[in-house]
Design a protein around this motif. Structure first.
Motif, PDB file in Angstrom:
ATOM      1  N   SER A   1     -21.090 -32.910 -59.589  1.00  0.00           N
ATOM      2  CA  SER A   1     -23.012 -33.519 -58.412  1.00  0.00           C
ATOM      3  C   SER A   1     -23.861 -34.561 -58.896  1.00  0.00           C
ATOM      4  CB  SER A   1     -23.769 -32.877 -58.408  1.00  0.00           C
ATOM      5  OG  SER A   1     -23.968 -31.157 -59.146  1.00  0.00           O
TER       6      SER A   1
ATOM      7  N   HIS B   1     -30.101 -29.561 -54.452  1.00  0.00           N
ATOM      8  CA  HIS B   1     -29.322 -29.262 -54.841  1.00  0.00           C
ATOM      9  C   HIS B   1     -28.159 -30.227 -53.819  1.00  0.00           C
ATOM     10  CE1 HIS B   1     -25.314 -28.963 -56.727  1.00  0.00           C
ATOM     11  NE2 HIS B   1     -26.066 -28.398 -57.873  1.00  0.00           N
TER      12      HIS B   1
ATOM     13  N   THR C   1     -28.596 -30.117 -61.563  1.00  0.00           N
ATOM     14  CA  THR C   1     -28.934 -29.129 -61.907  1.00  0.00           C
ATOM     15  C   THR C   1     -30.150 -29.551 -63.105  1.00  0.00           C
ATOM     16  OG1 THR C   1     -27.130 -28.024 -62.898  1.00  0.00           O
ATOM     17  CG2 THR C   1     -27.880 -26.957 -61.191  1.00  0.00           C
TER      18      THR C   1
ATOM     19  N   HIS D   1     -24.596 -22.296 -68.307  1.00  0.00           N
ATOM     20  CA  HIS D   1     -24.883 -23.352 -66.980  1.00  0.00           C
ATOM     21  C   HIS D   1     -25.968 -23.164 -67.075  1.00  0.00           C
ATOM     22  CE1 HIS D   1     -25.124 -24.534 -63.217  1.00  0.00           C
ATOM     23  NE2 HIS D   1     -24.853 -25.688 -63.469  1.00  0.00           N
TER      24      HIS D   1
ATOM     25  N   ASN E   1     -15.824 -28.241 -59.075  1.00  0.00           N
ATOM     26  CA  ASN E   1     -16.003 -26.530 -58.861  1.00  0.00           C
ATOM     27  C   ASN E   1     -14.406 -26.512 -58.020  1.00  0.00           C
ATOM     28  OD1 ASN E   1     -18.867 -27.754 -58.966  1.00  0.00           O
ATOM     29  ND2 ASN E   1     -18.826 -25.450 -58.737  1.00  0.00           N
TER      30      ASN E   1
ATOM     31  N   ASP F   1     -25.315 -28.675 -66.867  1.00  0.00           N
ATOM     32  CA  ASP F   1     -24.491 -28.857 -65.956  1.00  0.00           C
ATOM     33  C   ASP F   1     -23.300 -28.543 -65.960  1.00  0.00           C
ATOM     34  OD1 ASP F   1     -24.739 -31.349 -66.770  1.00  0.00           O
ATOM     35  OD2 ASP F   1     -25.525 -32.194 -64.695  1.00  0.00           O
ATOM     36  N   SER F   2     -22.801 -28.601 -64.776  1.00  0.00           N
ATOM     37  CA  SER F   2     -21.209 -29.408 -65.224  1.00  0.00           C
ATOM     38  C   SER F   2     -20.060 -29.909 -65.639  1.00  0.00           C
ATOM     39  CB  SER F   2     -20.370 -28.571 -63.307  1.00  0.00           C
ATOM     40  OG  SER F   2     -20.963 -27.714 -62.868  1.00  0.00           O
TER      41      SER F   2
ATOM     42  N   TYR G   1     -27.256 -21.636 -64.086  1.00  0.00           N
ATOM     43  CA  TYR G   1     -27.333 -20.777 -63.448  1.00  0.00           C
ATOM     44  C   TYR G   1     -27.214 -19.212 -64.176  1.00  0.00           C
ATOM     45  CZ  TYR G   1     -27.115 -23.867 -59.631  1.00  0.00           C
ATOM     46  OH  TYR G   1     -27.300 -25.126 -58.822  1.00  0.00           O
TER      47      TYR G   1
ATOM     48  N   GLU H   1     -25.324 -29.653 -52.915  1.00  0.00           N
ATOM     49  CA  GLU H   1     -24.573 -28.716 -52.406  1.00  0.00           C
ATOM     50  C   GLU H   1     -25.163 -27.825 -50.577  1.00  0.00           C
ATOM     51  OE1 GLU H   1     -22.887 -25.968 -55.120  1.00  0.00           O
ATOM     52  OE2 GLU H   1     -22.243 -27.455 -56.220  1.00  0.00           O
TER      53      GLU H   1
END
Ligand code: 13P
Ligand code: SF4
Length: 317
Positions: free
Chosen positions: A136, A205, A222, A31, A121, A47-48, A33, A207
């Motif tokens: 997202s 973002h 992201t 990811h 998530n 990203d996810s 991050y 979130e």
């Protein structure tokens, strides 16, 4: 006779990871991050949404998921016959933890006429209670495919839920969960940064809290923030998300300046996700060498959780 590799340096760890990867036909996914050095050795960074998509079509025998547990679980649910390794099983997620499956099930039961949409998530147990999973990167697109009058429960991120409500004109019922990293950015701190860098655009973002979404030049996952920065013409950006993303932003846009936004919390000014940063080169090496820790998902839960994940992939094509 095989010489024992000197694994004291990052370079040697990288060489051993590369050797083991070929030997075991493994795919290393990371990811945005993750620590810079993990993004450097990954075969795929995303990203996810991109991680789930990539896992679903891999022909590798082993997936090493450098992210957090729910990402490993999603890959395992999509690829039950593959070995999915996660370098550190302590890599949880405060947002996923903010949605207890028993409490969520009670909430769902109280609203039986609602379609249940869950953010990726979440634990596998929460996904098993869900009709459609979203990330997202695709939540808006998926919600917009449902009839305007469809009643929807959205969990667990209330900030992302508020954002999707605002851009789609829906009034989804929101679970009251949040990510501890994104929830600690404040309008005040970003306003201070904007004063010092008036030409900078603000990337947020979803979130993050609603007031930050409202002042953003771009709200997005992201991957969406990265894509925006790559085609936009501003010279500077204030980046309001986990700071690991700066590695890829600087790589993709070498001529631009990316300024990480500080968190605004009396106890913590940090904009890093401590769960994401648990993964290290050494742990990736050891996971590949030993074939563990392996992600396991209860087959009864996986059998229910696969459908809402597949629906997500179908609806976001
Ligand atoms: P995306 O990768 O979908 O942008 O989500 C960010 C995040 O917090 C992952 O844990
Ligand atoms: Fe979870 Fe937040 Fe960390 Fe993402 S950044 S893994 S949402 S705690």
């Amino acid at each position: 006779m095989n010489a024992t590799p000197n694994l004291s340096s990052a370079q040697h760890l990288k060489e051993e990871i590369s050797r083991l990867k070929k030997e075991k036909n493994a795919l290393i996914m990371a990811h945005y991050y993750q620590r810079d050095e993990i993004q450097e050795i990954a075969d795929f960074i995303g990203d996810s949404l991109a991680l789930a998509r990539r896992a679903a079509r891999t022909d590798a025998d082993v997936i090493v998921m450098c992210g957090v547990n729910f990402m490993g679980e999603t890959a395992k649910i999509l690829c039950p016959d593959k070995v999915v390794l996660i370098p550190d099983t302590e890599a949880g997620c405060s947002l996923a933890d903010s949605c207890d499956p028993v409490e969520f099930e009670n909430f769902v039961k109280q609203h039986p006429d609602h379609t249940v949409i869950s953010y990726v998530n979440t634990s596998a147990a929460v996904k098993a209670l869900t009709d459609i999973v979203v990330t997202s990167g695709n939540a808006r697109k998926i919600v917009e495919q449902l009839p305007q009058d469809e009643k929807i429960i959205f969990g667990p991120d209330r900030n992302l839920g508020e954002y999707i409500n605002s851009v789609t004109g829906r009034s989804m019922l929101l679970w009251n969960g949040a990510c501890h990293v994104h929830d600690r950015f404040s309008l005040e701190k970003i306003a201070e940064m904007k004063k010092a860098h008036p030409r900078a655009k603000v990337l947020v973002h979803p979130e993050c809290r609603r007031p930050l979404q409202l002042i953003a030049d771009k709200v997005g996952s992201t991957a969406a923030l990265l894509d925006f920065a790559a085609v936009d013409d501003a010279p500077e950006y204030i980046v309001v998300t986990e700071s690991g993303i700066l590695f890829e932003m600087r790589k993709k846009c070498p001529g631009k300046v990316f300024l990480p936004a500080p968190a605004d919390d009396a106890e913590c000014q940090c904009n890093e996700c401590d769960f994401m940063k648990l993964n290290t080169l050494r742990k990736v090496y050891e996971a590949l060498r030993d074939g563990k820790p392996e992600v396991q998902v209860d087959p009864a839960i996986a059998a229910k959780a696969i459908r809402p994940i597949e629906r997500m992939l179908e609806m976001s094509e």
